[in-house]
Design an enzyme around this catalytic site. Structure first.
Site, short mmCIF file in Angstrom:
data_model
loop_
_atom_site.label_atom_id
_atom_site.label_comp_id
_atom_site.label_asym_id
_atom_site.label_seq_id
_atom_site.Cartn_x
_atom_site.Cartn_y
_atom_site.Cartn_z
N GLU A 1 2.72 -7.80 8.76
CA GLU A 1 2.52 -6.27 9.00
C GLU A 1 3.53 -5.55 7.90
O GLU A 1 3.00 -4.45 7.50
CB GLU A 1 3.23 -6.09 10.41
CG GLU A 1 2.87 -4.83 10.94
CD GLU A 1 0.94 -4.80 10.98
OE1 GLU A 1 0.63 -3.69 10.50
OE2 GLU A 1 0.19 -6.00 11.24
N PRO B 1 0.98 -1.20 0.02
CA PRO B 1 0.02 -0.05 0.11
C PRO B 1 0.97 1.45 0.08
O PRO B 1 0.23 2.30 0.00
CB PRO B 1 -0.65 -0.30 1.18
CG PRO B 1 -0.52 -1.33 1.96
CD PRO B 1 0.44 -1.98 1.40
N ARG C 1 -4.04 -8.31 -20.77
CA ARG C 1 -5.05 -7.93 -21.80
C ARG C 1 -4.55 -6.85 -22.66
O ARG C 1 -5.10 -6.54 -23.81
CB ARG C 1 -6.65 -7.66 -21.07
CG ARG C 1 -6.35 -6.35 -19.97
CD ARG C 1 -7.53 -6.38 -19.39
NE ARG C 1 -8.94 -6.16 -19.95
CZ ARG C 1 -9.16 -5.05 -20.75
NH1 ARG C 1 -8.27 -3.96 -20.55
NH2 ARG C 1 -10.05 -4.64 -21.65
N ASP D 1 -11.23 0.77 -23.93
CA ASP D 1 -11.43 0.69 -22.50
C ASP D 1 -11.59 2.11 -21.92
O ASP D 1 -11.06 3.08 -22.27
CB ASP D 1 -10.10 0.12 -21.80
CG ASP D 1 -10.13 -1.43 -22.17
OD1 ASP D 1 -11.10 -2.16 -22.84
OD2 ASP D 1 -8.93 -2.06 -22.14
N1 ADE Z 1 -1.17 -5.42 0.20
C1 ADE Z 1 -1.69 -4.82 1.08
N2 ADE Z 1 -2.68 -4.09 0.47
C2 ADE Z 1 -2.14 -3.50 -0.73
C3 ADE Z 1 -2.63 -2.54 -1.53
N3 ADE Z 1 -3.52 -1.65 -1.70
N4 ADE Z 1 -1.88 -2.67 -2.71
C4 ADE Z 1 -0.81 -3.63 -2.92
N5 ADE Z 1 -0.14 -4.38 -2.01
C5 ADE Z 1 -1.12 -4.38 -0.94
#
Ligand code: ADE
Length: 244
Positions: A116, A89, A154, A169
């Protein structure tokens, strides 16, 4: 295109990779996906891949040794230019532009985390890129890796049945896609827009472009700033904003 996926959960991938377009792309040799279980490179008796964080605090952290060993033994020392992408994230946000950029590579490695997070040295000394699929947190990088494989596949010429492929798309030109209709021409009192039945392709294309602009303005006005717009597009948007 070759994908090497490093994960603690290789068993979650096959159902999706063995369905529909990805299955066809694999069978025709357009893509090859190799799954590597990071645990196979954990050298201790318990095959440990995580540990408690230095400094205390909750959660577990993915240890560096098994991930370095897995990537180095699978990819070898000559990795010039090969993207080694960590799914996290904290990465740059995955968009159609990023998908297009990555689809130009012949070979990509994907590292999926659990727990974590990753020991920071994996970030600083092994990976070349970090990607997030959006501002929310999942339990691991496996779904994000599948999303990335799907979006890149794709885009490869020949992956989609339709020869125009991914050109129309949503997001291809920076706009959302126009509405689609199929048979029947009337359903529960709702008719298909007359123009789509007219056979006049110039008019249909213009209607679709305008619908695309209208939809983007209504749903994702933020996209209009970056989209490729003609003078005609801009004039149309002006009439829409003036009338609202
Ligand atoms: N691992 C956990 N959440 C994630 C996300 N939003 N994007 C990529 N990898 C992740």
């Amino acid at each position: 295109m070759q994908f090497d996926v490093f994960t603690l959960l290789p068993e979650v991938f096959p159902a999706y990779l063995e369905s529909s377009i990805l299955q066809r792309a694999r069978q025709s040799g357009l893509i090859n996906v190799r799954l590597h279980n990071i645990r196979d490179w954990a050298s201790d008796k318990h095959h440990t891949t995580d540990d408690t964080p230095f400094g205390g605090g909750g959660g577990m952290v993915m240890k560096p040794e098994p991930i370095f060993a897995a990537v180095e033994s699978v990819l070898g020392p000559a990795r010039d230019g090969l993207p080694i992408i960590m799914l996290t994230p904290q990465g740059r946000v995955f968009t159609q532009t990023v998908a297009r950029e990555l689809s130009a590579h012949e070979h990509i490695a994907l590292i999926c985390g659990r727990y974590e997070g990753f020991d920071e040295r994996i970030r600083t000394n092994l990976v070349t890129d970090e990607i997030s699929i959006g501002d929310y947190v999942l339990t691991g990088g496996e779904l994000p890796a599948l999303i990335l494989i799907d979006a890149l596949t794709r885009l490869l010429p020949g992956a989609l049945g339709d020869p125009t492929g991914a050109e129309d798309d949503s997001h291809a030109s920076g706009l959302l896609e126009y509405p689609h209709y199929t048979r029947p021409p009337e359903f529960r009192g709702q008719s298909v827009p007359e123009i789509l039945l007219s056979g006049d392709h110039a008019k249909i294309n213009q209607w679709r472009r305008e619908q695309s602009l209208l939809r983007t303005l209504q749903r994702r006005p933020d996209l209009l700033n970056k989209a490729e717009l003609s003078d005609k597009d801009r004039k149309f948007i002006e009439t829409l904003t003036r009338n609202s």
